[in-house]
Design an enzyme around this catalytic site. Structure first.
Site, PDB file in Angstrom:
ATOM      1  N   ASP A 291       0.070  -0.574   0.088  1.00 39.91           N
ATOM      2  CA  ASP A 291      -0.501  -1.913   0.016  1.00 39.91           C
ATOM      3  C   ASP A 291      -1.358  -2.126  -1.220  1.00 39.91           C
ATOM      4  OD1 ASP A 291       0.311  -3.458   2.187  1.00 39.91           O
ATOM      5  OD2 ASP A 291      -1.025  -2.412   3.560  1.00 39.91           O
TER       6      ASP A 291
HETATM    7  C1  BGC Z   1      -6.350  -0.525   2.251  1.00 39.00           C
HETATM    8  C2  BGC Z   1      -4.941  -0.218   2.674  1.00 39.00           C
HETATM    9  C3  BGC Z   1      -4.498  -1.191   3.709  1.00 39.00           C
HETATM   10  C4  BGC Z   1      -4.741  -2.625   3.260  1.00 39.00           C
HETATM   11  C5  BGC Z   1      -4.418  -3.573   4.379  1.00 39.00           C
HETATM   12  C6  BGC Z   1      -6.466  -1.969   1.830  1.00 39.00           C
HETATM   13  O1  BGC Z   1      -7.769  -2.271   1.491  1.00 39.00           O
HETATM   14  O2  BGC Z   1      -6.721   0.333   1.193  1.00 39.00           O
HETATM   15  O3  BGC Z   1      -4.871   1.102   3.178  1.00 39.00           O
HETATM   16  O4  BGC Z   1      -3.143  -1.015   3.949  1.00 39.00           O
HETATM   17  O5  BGC Z   1      -6.064  -2.823   2.864  1.00 39.00           O
HETATM   18  O6  BGC Z   1      -4.513  -4.893   3.983  1.00 39.00           O
HETATM   19  C1  NOJ Z   2      -2.561   1.046   5.778  1.00 38.71           C
HETATM   20  C2  NOJ Z   2      -1.639  -0.060   6.175  1.00 38.71           C
HETATM   21  O1  NOJ Z   2      -1.841  -0.391   7.531  1.00 38.71           O
HETATM   22  C3  NOJ Z   2      -0.204   0.342   5.955  1.00 38.71           C
HETATM   23  O2  NOJ Z   2       0.639  -0.733   6.259  1.00 38.71           O
HETATM   24  C4  NOJ Z   2       0.004   0.805   4.550  1.00 38.71           C
HETATM   25  O3  NOJ Z   2       1.340   1.245   4.422  1.00 38.71           O
HETATM   26  C5  NOJ Z   2      -0.947   1.924   4.201  1.00 38.71           C
HETATM   27  N1  NOJ Z   2      -2.306   1.505   4.456  1.00 38.71           N
HETATM   28  C6  NOJ Z   2      -0.819   2.363   2.745  1.00 38.71           C
HETATM   29  O4  NOJ Z   2      -1.355   1.424   1.879  1.00 38.71           O
END
Ligand code: BGC
Ligand code: NOJ
Length: 866
Positions: free
Chosen positions: A526
């Protein structure tokens, strides 16, 4: 350092020191009513949706930590001393403190000045209530004259609004108090048809039933103790049995400028019988008891949620009083200790059933305990919660994620296939006609979230993996025929099979300059935001898209596509055989042809080998300028974990040594003793064109943290390459049970996975964060059970293909698959991974156990490995 121990027999983790480095939590509830509970009774409850139907209030990031919960106070009326058996909120020096987190229940107890008190918290199956069953024993030589107080703070339902809209909310709070039951009814007079209640049994002898005398007769109290000072008369009739008083107004119970650690009512030893009008409604009961030396008694508290039909909300009709006709029997039932025992037994049986689907006995205790109990348990919780409510997820931030929930299915489907089926259909119904998907949806409405939207280009492909897992587990091909709408729009239904087709087409219609999939807002990572270029504080990294998205490509999505297309080839093949006369057999489209998917997979594989290979590992992406991401040419972020794991899982590079080379590079450049970091070198500054990933300080989260979710992909890839030692070694590095002994470094719960362990660039290398709600749970479960132990459902039967450490002489397992119990014994005869199968005494070719003939319920499988 350890803060407790595993009680493997009882399937509990026992915390023996209350001041754990972080709150170590557990979950109550399995279907609709849920709660989080920490080792000091902190936490909150909600009905279905942690944001929109919050039952009790919880202040995140509070001081002290984890302050607010399901509190009980015991007061020695002779001395005026009081304490909490769960340590918080009073934090007295307790003796013999223990918190037993079990499967769907938590038991917290301790002794203070010779008074032993223990509370068992759980949610009965099928009910929208939680039980707090308090047992108090007098271990003194003298009689003990005690007061018990309960305390819970109600949330005004919408947790987001509750934490912000004070100009309204300080006026709306309303309660009723009838028959010892405190009803929280804020907004019930207008658009809500639900209320919460907090009930209390009279003080009952341990073996006896509940007292039937109610000390608080006569409907809601109309006199507020705020008028005319605190009430001094006790409403108690008939000696010590019964509820002595109550409070429902927080600031009366606590007293001005006081906290939960020192409530005025508890300090003085008498409730105020306050009735909340606006401000902050709470529930608190006061019960008095005298205990003889050695005597044990119990008090039961029930916290529940109830709905009335809209046209039967009030009793008498036309009044504003809650109609309690349907809730009363439920309350009465669970105030009965005998019924509680029955409900607790049923909860145990439920978990025995779920966990009984797969049980293993290996030479490694950490493997056994995670596979048999904790990893499976975490998979269920993660399936239920998605990423909504944990100690790190506030319950107001996100609904159910499309990619998250599809991956959660992988670790859950074998335990409750019917619920997995339902989830698949819900998810598919939020898919768009383009094949794209809403990134998230709200569980209460089952509608896609517009504010996050779609265009996370990996999303739709996870549906193919989720459905494939469901089909392999169940053989329920009928699901493919099931009509499912797009964006929940009535009239737009097509068979689920077509949703899968559209998922794959979505990728094929969005290829970039190199023929690799366009990344969109982000792929699995993400935080790799190649189309955002965000330079204003507070802008969303994912949704403030300001590039046209026609250039940046993802090698990760390419790998995922290859895997999904290969699954789809299999699905199409089998579906053609399995479903006759089906809507899915539309000969007009070549896309329905298995060969189409195989060709598409091969073509994408070729593109990856041509444009997605960096020389020693797989590239990660191309950015908006067409520059490489995750290449030796980059200054930072030269190698990423995701494409190494996923491309090898998809079979890319297996034939020509590149898979081996990629895995070697992972081992050389990314593996640390605490797990495999996401990328190296971590970004030391913010890169506008890379996005959120470079916003994190080096070593945290996606910027070079050990992002545990991606580690099992490498474990699986290692098994595919035949490396059992390495796969299990990686498995052990992040296995929470194996990290129990370094609790002061790891800091999170030793019984569940955390999303992230700080990477080698971080000053706190080895420190875990964001426990519980992470795709790590499902993927580690898949890696250890299906790939290392090798017990893998396939479309045609149960495959047994272990790739275990060389030092293991073998292992045993029982796996229930499509209603048949497979008793599997693996014996190592040589160093390799070749499998010779004997099924019920007969040698069988290959490594897939054929489905037994109908009626057979047990199968003996002998595996010789070497
Ligand atoms: C986090 C990610 C997460 C995302 C969800 C980010 O701030 O680092 O791990 O998947 O937010 O929107
Ligand atoms: C947490 C999110 O929930 C997931 O969808 C994503 O793949 C991982 N972070 C990696 O960014």
């Amino acid at each position: 350092m350890r803060y407790g121990y595993f009680d493997d027999e009882r399937r509990e983790y026992v915390i023996t020191q209350p001041d754990t480095p972080l709150p170590w939590i557990n979950y109550l509830g399995s279907e609709a009513y849920f709660g989080l509970i920490s080792n000091t009774a902190g936490g909150y409850s909600f009905y279905r949706d942690a944001r929109l139907r919050r039952i009790t209030r919880y202040r995140y990031n509070n001081v002290p930590f984890d302050y607010g919960g399901r509190y009980i106070y015991v007061r020695d009326n002779a001395t005026g001393e009081f304490w909490s058996p769960s340590w918080q909120p009073t934090r007295r020096p307790l003796e013999g403190y223990s918190c037993r987190h079990g499967l769907g229940y938590t038991i917290i107890g301790s002794t203070y000045q010779g008074i032993e008190a223990q509370t068992r918290y759980f949610v009965p199956l099928g009910e929208n209530l939680e039980i707090w069953q308090l047992t108090v024993t007098n271990r003194r030589r003298e009689v003990a004259d005690l007061s018990i107080f309960s305390a819970v703070e109600f949330c005004l339902w919408d947790a987001q609004d509750d934490a912000t809209n004070f100009q309204r909310n300080f006026n709306t709070g309303e309660v009723e108090i009838v028959d010892d039951v405190i009803y929280h009814k804020t907004e019930y007079r207008e658009r809500r048809n639900h209320f919460a209640y907090f009930a209390c049994s009279s003080f009952s002898p341990l073996e006896g039933g509940p007292s039937t005398t109610s000390p608080l007769k006569g409907g809601p109290s109309t006199t507020s103790p705020l008028e005319g000072g605190p009430s001094t008369t006790s409403p108690l009739e008939g000696g010590q049995r019964g509820v002595t008083g109550f409070d429902t107004q927080r600031d009366v119970f606590l007293g001005p400028y006081r906290g939960w650690d020192n409530p005025a009512a508890v300090e003085r030893g008498q409730s105020f019988n306050s009735v909340a009008h606006g401000w902050a409604p709470i529930g608190s009961h006061h019960v008095k008891v005298t205990l003889q030396p050695g005597e044990t008694r119990q008090v039961i508290f029930l916290l529940g949620y109830h709905e009335n039909p809209r046209d039967h909300k009030f009793d008498p009709p036309g009044s504003q009083t809650i109609n309690k006709t349907t809730v009363k029997p439920t309350i009465a039932r669970y105030l009965d200790p005998a019924q509680i025992e029955v409900a607790f037994g049923a909860l145990r049986t439920y978990w025995d059933g779920l966990l009984g689907i797969l049980q293993v006995e290996t030479p490694d205790v950490h493997t056994d305990r995670m596979v048999n109990v904790w990893n499976a348990y975490q998979c269920v919780v993660t399936f239920n919660m998605s990423r909504s409510a944990s100690f790190f997820e506030s319950g107001i931030g996100r609904g159910l994620g499309f990619r998250d929930s599809n991956q959660d299915l992988l670790g859950f489907v074998h335990m409750a296939p019917a619920r997995a089926r339902e989830r698949i259909l819900d998810l598919a119904a939020t898919q768009l006609e383009s094949g794209g998907a809403y990134h998230q949806y709200q569980p209460l409405t089952r509608r896609g979230n517009n504010d996050v939207g779609s265009n996370f280009n990996d999303d739709p492909l996870w549906l193919v993996l989720g459905v494939a897992a469901y089909l392999k587990e169940t053989g329920d091909w009928s699901i493919l025929d099931r009509p499912v709408p797009y964006d929940n729009r009535p009239g737009s239904e097509t068979p689920l099979y077509e949703h899968l087709q559209r998922s794959l087409r979505y990728t094929l219609e969005r290829l970039g300059p190199h023929g690799l999939p366009l990344i969109g807002r982000a792929d699995w990572n993400d935080c790799l935001n190649l189309n955002c270029f965000s330079d204003e504080p507070g802008q969303s990294f994912q949704t403030t898209t300001n590039k046209d998205g026609q250039v940046a490509e993802s090698v990760f999505i390419a790998g995922l596509f290859v895997l999904a297309a290969k699954e789809m080839e299999q699905i199409s093949k089998s579906a053609n055989q399995q479903i006759s006369n089906s809507a899915i057999r539309n000969p007009q489209s070549a896309i329905r042809n298995p060969q189409f998917y195989l060709d598409a997979a091969r073509q994408m594989e070729a593109v990856v080998l041509e444009h997605g290979w960096d020389g020693e590992w797989f590239l990660r992406a191309y950015d908006d300028f067409g520059h490489k991401v995750g290449s030796h040419e980059c200054e930072e972020g030269k190698i990423f974990i995701e494409p190494q794991g996923f491309c090898v899982m998809a079979g890319i590079g297996l034939g020509d040594g590149r898979a081996e080379q990629a895995l070697e590079s992972v081992n050389r450049l990314l593996a640390t003793p605490h797990g495999i970091v996401l990328q190296q070198p971590a970004y030391s500054r913010y890169y506008l064109h890379l996005g959120e990933i470079s916003s994190y300080p080096p070593g945290y989260k996606e910027n070079g943290g050990i992002f545990c979710h991606s580690n099992p992909w490498v474990m699986i890839a290692e098994t595919i390459a035949g490396h059992g030692d390495r796969a299990h070694d990686y498995y052990t590095r992040i296995n929470p049970s194996a990290r129990e002994a370094i609790g002061e470094i790891h800091r999170c719960e030793p019984y569940v996975y955390a999303q992230m362990i700080a990477g080698r660039d971080a000053p706190t290398h080895g420190e875990a964060k964001n426990s519980w709600l992470t795709g790590t749970a499902a993927w580690n479960y898949v890696a250890i059970t299906q790939w290392i132990l090798g017990i893998r459902p396939t479309f045609d039967g149960l495959q047994v293909a272990p790739v275990i450490p060389a030092s293991w002489s073998g292992f045993q397992a029982t796996r229930v698959f499509r209603g048949v119990a497979y008793h599997i014994t693996v014996n190592r005869a040589g160093k390799g991974n070749a499998v010779s199968l004997t099924v019920d005494g007969q040698p069988v070719e290959g490594n897939v156990v054929p489905l037994p003939s109908p009626g057979q319920t047990e199968v003996e499988v002998q595996v010789t490995l070497g």
